[in-house]
Write a protein that holds these residues in place. Structure first.
Motif, PDB file in Angstrom:
ATOM      1  N   TRP A  40      13.863   2.758  -6.387  1.00 17.48           N
ATOM      2  CA  TRP A  40      14.298   1.717  -5.449  1.00 17.48           C
ATOM      3  C   TRP A  40      13.233   1.444  -4.385  1.00 17.48           C
ATOM      4  N   ASP A  41      12.569   2.484  -3.917  1.00 17.12           N
ATOM      5  CA  ASP A  41      11.567   2.311  -2.867  1.00 17.12           C
ATOM      6  C   ASP A  41      10.381   1.465  -3.328  1.00 17.12           C
ATOM      7  N   ALA A  42      10.133   1.437  -4.621  1.00 17.44           N
ATOM      8  CA  ALA A  42       8.961   0.717  -5.124  1.00 17.44           C
ATOM      9  C   ALA A  42       9.163  -0.789  -5.154  1.00 17.44           C
ATOM     10  N   TRP A  43      10.408  -1.259  -5.163  1.00 14.78           N
ATOM     11  CA  TRP A  43      10.640  -2.685  -5.331  1.00 14.78           C
ATOM     12  C   TRP A  43      10.098  -3.509  -4.168  1.00 14.78           C
TER      13      TRP A  43
ATOM     14  N   LEU B  49       0.812  -1.218   0.000  1.00 13.55           N
ATOM     15  CA  LEU B  49       0.000   0.000   0.000  1.00 13.55           C
ATOM     16  C   LEU B  49       0.846   1.270   0.000  1.00 13.55           C
ATOM     17  N   HIS B  50       2.134   1.154   0.274  1.00  6.60           N
ATOM     18  CA  HIS B  50       3.013   2.319   0.178  1.00  6.60           C
ATOM     19  C   HIS B  50       3.137   2.795  -1.264  1.00  6.60           C
ATOM     20  N   GLN B  51       2.974   1.865  -2.209  1.00  4.00           N
ATOM     21  CA  GLN B  51       3.139   2.185  -3.626  1.00  4.00           C
ATOM     22  C   GLN B  51       1.817   2.254  -4.384  1.00  4.00           C
ATOM     23  N   PHE B  52       0.888   1.360  -4.038  1.00  7.75           N
ATOM     24  CA  PHE B  52      -0.353   1.248  -4.796  1.00  7.75           C
ATOM     25  C   PHE B  52      -1.546   1.662  -3.934  1.00  7.75           C
TER      26      PHE B  52
ATOM     27  N   PHE C 120       2.304   3.866 -11.102  1.00  4.94           N
ATOM     28  CA  PHE C 120       2.998   3.143 -12.164  1.00  4.94           C
ATOM     29  C   PHE C 120       4.245   3.889 -12.636  1.00  4.94           C
ATOM     30  N   SER C 121       4.192   5.199 -12.637  1.00  7.21           N
ATOM     31  CA  SER C 121       5.337   5.984 -13.138  1.00  7.21           C
ATOM     32  C   SER C 121       6.537   5.907 -12.214  1.00  7.21           C
ATOM     33  N   THR C 122       6.339   5.556 -10.959  1.00  3.24           N
ATOM     34  CA  THR C 122       7.447   5.481  -9.993  1.00  3.24           C
ATOM     35  C   THR C 122       7.874   4.050  -9.691  1.00  3.24           C
ATOM     36  N   LEU C 123       7.436   3.090 -10.522  1.00  2.00           N
ATOM     37  CA  LEU C 123       7.769   1.683 -10.263  1.00  2.00           C
ATOM     38  C   LEU C 123       9.260   1.402 -10.390  1.00  2.00           C
ATOM     39  N   THR C 124       9.980   2.221 -11.150  1.00  2.00           N
ATOM     40  CA  THR C 124      11.409   1.980 -11.352  1.00  2.00           C
ATOM     41  C   THR C 124      12.273   2.486 -10.207  1.00  2.00           C
TER      42      THR C 124
ATOM     43  N   ASP D   4      -9.658   6.061  -6.127  1.00  2.00           N
ATOM     44  CA  ASP D   4      -8.234   6.398  -6.115  1.00  2.00           C
ATOM     45  C   ASP D   4      -7.931   7.581  -7.027  1.00  2.00           C
ATOM     46  N   GLY D   5      -8.604   7.640  -8.178  1.00  5.36           N
ATOM     47  CA  GLY D   5      -8.392   8.737  -9.114  1.00  5.36           C
ATOM     48  C   GLY D   5      -7.314   8.420 -10.137  1.00  5.36           C
ATOM     49  N   PRO D   6      -7.478   8.883 -11.381  1.00  2.65           N
ATOM     50  CA  PRO D   6      -6.488   8.611 -12.433  1.00  2.65           C
ATOM     51  C   PRO D   6      -5.088   9.120 -12.097  1.00  2.65           C
ATOM     52  N   GLY D   7      -5.004  10.281 -11.433  1.00  2.00           N
ATOM     53  CA  GLY D   7      -3.696  10.828 -11.106  1.00  2.00           C
ATOM     54  C   GLY D   7      -2.903   9.940 -10.170  1.00  2.00           C
ATOM     55  N   ARG D   8      -3.548   9.448  -9.144  1.00  2.14           N
ATOM     56  CA  ARG D   8      -2.857   8.584  -8.179  1.00  2.14           C
ATOM     57  C   ARG D   8      -2.480   7.256  -8.815  1.00  2.14           C
TER      58      ARG D   8
END
Length: 318
Positions: A206-209, A27-30, A200-204, A191-195
């Motif tokens: 390090w924190d997202a892994w 939930l930190h990412q999604f 997805f844009s920040t999946l690359t 959630d909204g389109p922006g969120r």
């Protein structure tokens, strides 16, 4: 339940207990509805491509997917995103066990023994105490959302029992086909389109892994393996015997959340949690075998009679 099935149920308990801190990390990412949609989409795609459709009635397939996949996780993830600690969420969600027993009694005609009624009553009182305590020290909404998720799980349990899938793993895979589209619609709305785009844009990064790995654990272990075994147990045992094991999940959930995040739990919640766990242990304890001494060497158990506690017991007869 035979010993093998009891051990399998305990294995699922461990998998599902670890699922709660994994969800907190994901939930930190999604956002919550998107996370639920991704969880089931990862299973729905291979199910459609490679797994034969289960030989069950369509209404039960939709019921399992809507109850377990849609309602349970939409409400659970929303509750956790609203501030429900992962360890406490693992405890409150186990209201699914008394919900399942009540629904099975009403809609399936499954008998609830006196022992089960006492055990479930103790568990319900424990859950009520947690809700009352949280209402005084924190927001009550996350508890209500988690309880709604538990009701969704119970609905899915009853539908799974009625489906009686010949190959439960096929049902586990195909129930994942039901929730993704409704959850994606809910994600766009809540959630909204922006969120969604930011996740997805920040999946690359390090924190997202960590969140991605947590999502994979949720999809593969908690969903595929956990529900595969769970649906197998429900297909060959009464719901009232299987459901109480889910109430042991908080033992793992609370401990793993404490290790992972240092989550504390109040004395009131500990006592109430012990009431929940004690209730399920009492409710799921098998009845004692009563054999009349004069028939001890006679034929194997056959008929049933009432014991003093009001429960059915096996007795040998001439």
């Amino acid at each position: 339940m035979p010993l093998r099935d009891r051990l399998l149920a305990l294995f699922v308990v461990v998998i599902w207990g670890l699922n709660f801190p994994a969800t907190q990390i994901a939930l930190h990412q999604f956002p919550p509805m998107l996370l639920a949609a991704l969880r089931w989409t990862l299973l729905a795609i291979p199910a459609i491509l490679f797994v034969p459709r289960p030989q069950v009635k369509l209404r039960w397939l939709i019921g399992v997917g809507a109850g377990i996949g849609l309602l349970q996780f939409a409400f659970l993830y929303a509750g956790m995103a609203a501030g429900m600690p992962s360890g406490l969420a693992s405890l409150v969600l186990q209201a699914s066990a008394p919900f399942t027993m009540l629904l099975a009694g009403v809609f399936l005609g499954e008998r609830i023994s006196r022992r089960q009624a006492i055990g479930i009553g103790a568990a319900v009182l424990g859950l009520a105490a947690i809700a009352a305590y949280r209402a005084q020290v924190a927001a009550l909404l996350p508890v209500i959302l988690t309880l709604a998720g538990a009701l969704g799980w119970a609905i899915g349990n009853v539908c799974s029992r009625e489906a009686r899938a010949p190959k439960p793993m096929q049902l586990t895979m195909w129930m994942a086909v039901v929730p993704p589209i409704p959850l994606l619609i809910l994600s766009l709305f809540f959630d909204g389109p922006g969120r969604i785009a930011r996740s997805f844009s920040t999946l690359t990064t390090w924190d997202a892994w960590g969140s991605v790995l947590a999502l994979l654990y949720i999809a593969v272990f908690a969903a595929l393996i956990g529900y595969g075994i769970w649906n197998t147990l429900l297909s060959r045992n009464p719901s009232s015997q299987v459901a109480p094991f889910s109430m042991l999940v908080p033992v793992v959930g609370v401990l793993s959340s404490w290790i992972a995040f240092g989550e504390g739990i109040s004395l009131v919640e500990v006592i109430a949690g012990c009431a929940v766990i004690g209730g399920v242990l009492y409710a799921s304890r098998p009845p004692k075998l009563v054999i009349a001494p004069e028939f001890a060497a006679a034929v194997p158990p056959g008929s049933r009679q009432k014991d003093p506690a009001g429960e059915s017991e096996e007795v040998a007869h001439p």
